[in-house]
Design a protein around this motif. Structure first.
Motif, short mmCIF file in Angstrom:
data_model
loop_
_atom_site.label_atom_id
_atom_site.label_comp_id
_atom_site.label_asym_id
_atom_site.label_seq_id
_atom_site.Cartn_x
_atom_site.Cartn_y
_atom_site.Cartn_z
N UNK A 62 -12.10 25.25 6.85
CA UNK A 62 -11.25 25.95 7.55
C UNK A 62 -10.08 24.97 7.93
N UNK A 63 -8.79 25.04 7.85
CA UNK A 63 -7.77 24.27 7.28
C UNK A 63 -7.41 24.75 8.63
N UNK A 64 -6.45 23.69 9.23
CA UNK A 64 -5.55 23.85 10.02
C UNK A 64 -3.87 23.67 10.11
N UNK A 69 1.58 21.59 8.29
CA UNK A 69 3.38 21.71 8.72
C UNK A 69 3.50 20.00 8.72
N UNK A 70 2.98 19.72 9.58
CA UNK A 70 3.06 18.19 9.74
C UNK A 70 3.15 17.40 9.18
N UNK A 90 -10.14 29.65 5.98
CA UNK A 90 -9.24 30.36 6.63
C UNK A 90 -8.42 28.93 7.37
N UNK A 91 -7.87 30.18 8.01
CA UNK A 91 -6.81 29.07 9.01
C UNK A 91 -7.33 29.35 10.77
N UNK A 92 -6.68 27.60 11.08
CA UNK A 92 -6.67 28.22 13.28
C UNK A 92 -5.55 27.17 13.29
N UNK A 93 -5.47 27.75 14.62
CA UNK A 93 -3.73 26.95 14.63
C UNK A 93 -2.88 27.46 14.23
N UNK A 94 -2.81 28.76 13.50
CA UNK A 94 -2.17 29.50 12.57
C UNK A 94 -0.67 30.00 13.29
N UNK A 270 -9.98 34.76 15.75
CA UNK A 270 -8.81 34.27 16.65
C UNK A 270 -8.40 33.58 14.62
N UNK A 271 -9.43 33.25 14.50
CA UNK A 271 -8.60 33.04 12.79
C UNK A 271 -7.99 33.58 11.75
N UNK A 272 -7.34 33.54 10.57
CA UNK A 272 -7.09 34.21 9.30
C UNK A 272 -7.63 33.93 8.20
N UNK A 273 -7.78 34.80 7.87
CA UNK A 273 -8.39 34.38 6.12
C UNK A 273 -8.05 34.62 4.75
N UNK A 274 -7.33 33.78 4.25
CA UNK A 274 -6.11 33.42 3.54
C UNK A 274 -6.66 33.59 2.22
N UNK A 275 -6.49 33.87 0.92
CA UNK A 275 -6.77 33.80 -0.29
C UNK A 275 -5.74 34.49 -1.34
#
Ligand SMILES: O=C(O)CCC(=O)C(=O)O
Ligand SMILES: [Fe+2]
Length: 366
Positions: A62-64, A69-70, A90-94, A270-275
């Motif tokens: 799980x990545x923020x 971005x910072x 997965x990404x949170x704070x997307x 609420x997270x998005x899944x990235x592949x």
């Protein structure tokens, strides 16, 4: 084209992808007889036994995204590991607004609930894969997936084919437009972070692709009385740079191949899944890999997933980047080829895991 309401004027470079053979609408088949699963959808025991998910469910990284971005070094290290070990995270704070995601979900549910003749007003034509229908059907006897899809190009805007954008429910277009715009920003941030962990300038990957193309595919998986004998979507990797999936957090279905096992994914609400898609595998000469994934169906409940595909324009040449190829292993595993050629090759075939990437592989010298 003054005076004609029926003629859709399209920009000259609007791509036409490939054809796919017409097949029955699965949702309609289930509505007519929920107990019937035709032979063409049933997989052999060998195929399915290989797919038994008897693996303890490890947590997908799980990545923020806001930390990435910072330029947060620790989070970027996590991204590098997630790309090397998983190819899925997965990404949170997307940054994509919850209301926008919910609006898209609600509009899609309404669309799929419409009677077939309404949905078919946006049916895929014989020569392309935009619209409501099925993709990757190449032969009359190939096995089929237990799903119906709506596929649309969203960016660049001139690639849109408005005749396939549902006008019912009336808020669908707006929901989709807003959702696509939010996800585009997520995609730009992700691709910037990927460039950083690849050792490139943050903007390098975005510049490399010129104008990114974005497509959206809504997958509708009706319930199935034989959920262990059919695929919702067959194993495949995506021919993209990255794919961004919005999932239903309370209905399972997505599974990924990890260390030889099929791992069911539990989306965080609420997270998005990235592949990672095949293009990242090519750019990095295989350091990062696109991952096989598939979707299973449920006995009682339908499921919808929203897959955003971000990929290069047709004329971009893809292949290992000199700056990224590991100096210790300089052999280029993939050849250079035009993305448009690669994409069409991938689309013009049955989904078969990662078989399609062989077209870009270079023979390993002895
Ligand atoms: O339904 C899912 O969760 C996965 C969909 C997918 O892999 C795709 O549309 O390419
Ligand atoms: Fe996929």
């Amino acid at each position: 084209m003054a005076g004609s309401d029926n003629v859709v004027v399209e920009a000259e470079d609007v791509p036409i992808y490939v054809s796919s053979l017409p097949v029955p609408n699965v949702q309609e088949m289930v509505r007519e007889n929920p107990l019937r699963v035709p032979e063409r959808y049933l997989r052999t025991k060998e195929e399915i036994s290989e797919s038994e998910p008897g693996y303890v469910n490890p947590m997908l990284p799980v990545l923020d995204l806001s930390l990435l971005v910072d330029g947060n070094a620790q989070e970027l290290d996590k991204l590098d590991l997630a790309c090397k070990d998983w190819g899925f995270f997965q990404v949170v704070n997307h940054g994509a607004a919850t209301e926008v995601m919910n609006m898209m979900r609600a509009a899609a549910i309404e669309f799929f609930k419409l009677p077939l003749e309404e949905k078919n007003k946006f049916a895929m034509p014989a020569n392309d894969i935009q619209g409501y229908g099925h993709t990757n059907v190449e032969t009359k006897d190939q096995k089929l997936d237990w799903s119906d899809t709506l596929v649309l190009a969203v960016y660049p805007e001139r690639f849109r084919r408005p005749q396939f954008w549902p006008s019912t429910p009336p808020h669908f277009k707006k929901a989709m437009e807003t959702y696509a715009n939010e996800i585009r920003t997520v995609g730009d941030k992700l691709i910037g972070s990927l460039a950083t962990v690849m050792g490139l300038n943050k903007d390098a990957m975005l510049k490399l692709h010129g104008e990114l193309v974005q497509g959206l595919r809504l997958n509708y998986y009706p319930s199935c009385v034989k959920p262990n004998d059919v695929y919702g979507i067959s194993p495949h990797s995506d021919a993209t740079i990255v794919s961004i999936l919005m999932q239903d957090s309370d209905t399972d279905g997505l599974q990924i191949r990890h260390e030889g096992h099929w791992v069911p994914i539990k989306p965080i609400p609420g997270a998005l899944i990235i592949n990672l898609g095949d293009v990242v595998e090519f750019w990095t000469n295989g350091k990062y890999k696109s991952i096989e994934h598939r979707s299973m169906t449920n006995a009682k409940k339908w499921r919808i997933s929203f897959a955003t595909f971000i990929y290069p324009p047709d004329d971009i040449e893809i292949g290992p980047l000199a700056l990224v190829v590991d100096p210790g292993r300089p052999h280029q595993k993939y050849k250079k080829m035009k993305y448009g050629e690669y994409l069409r090759f991938s689309l013009k075939r049955e989904l078969e895991g990662k078989e399609h990437i062989k077209v870009a592989q270079v023979e390993v010298p002895n």
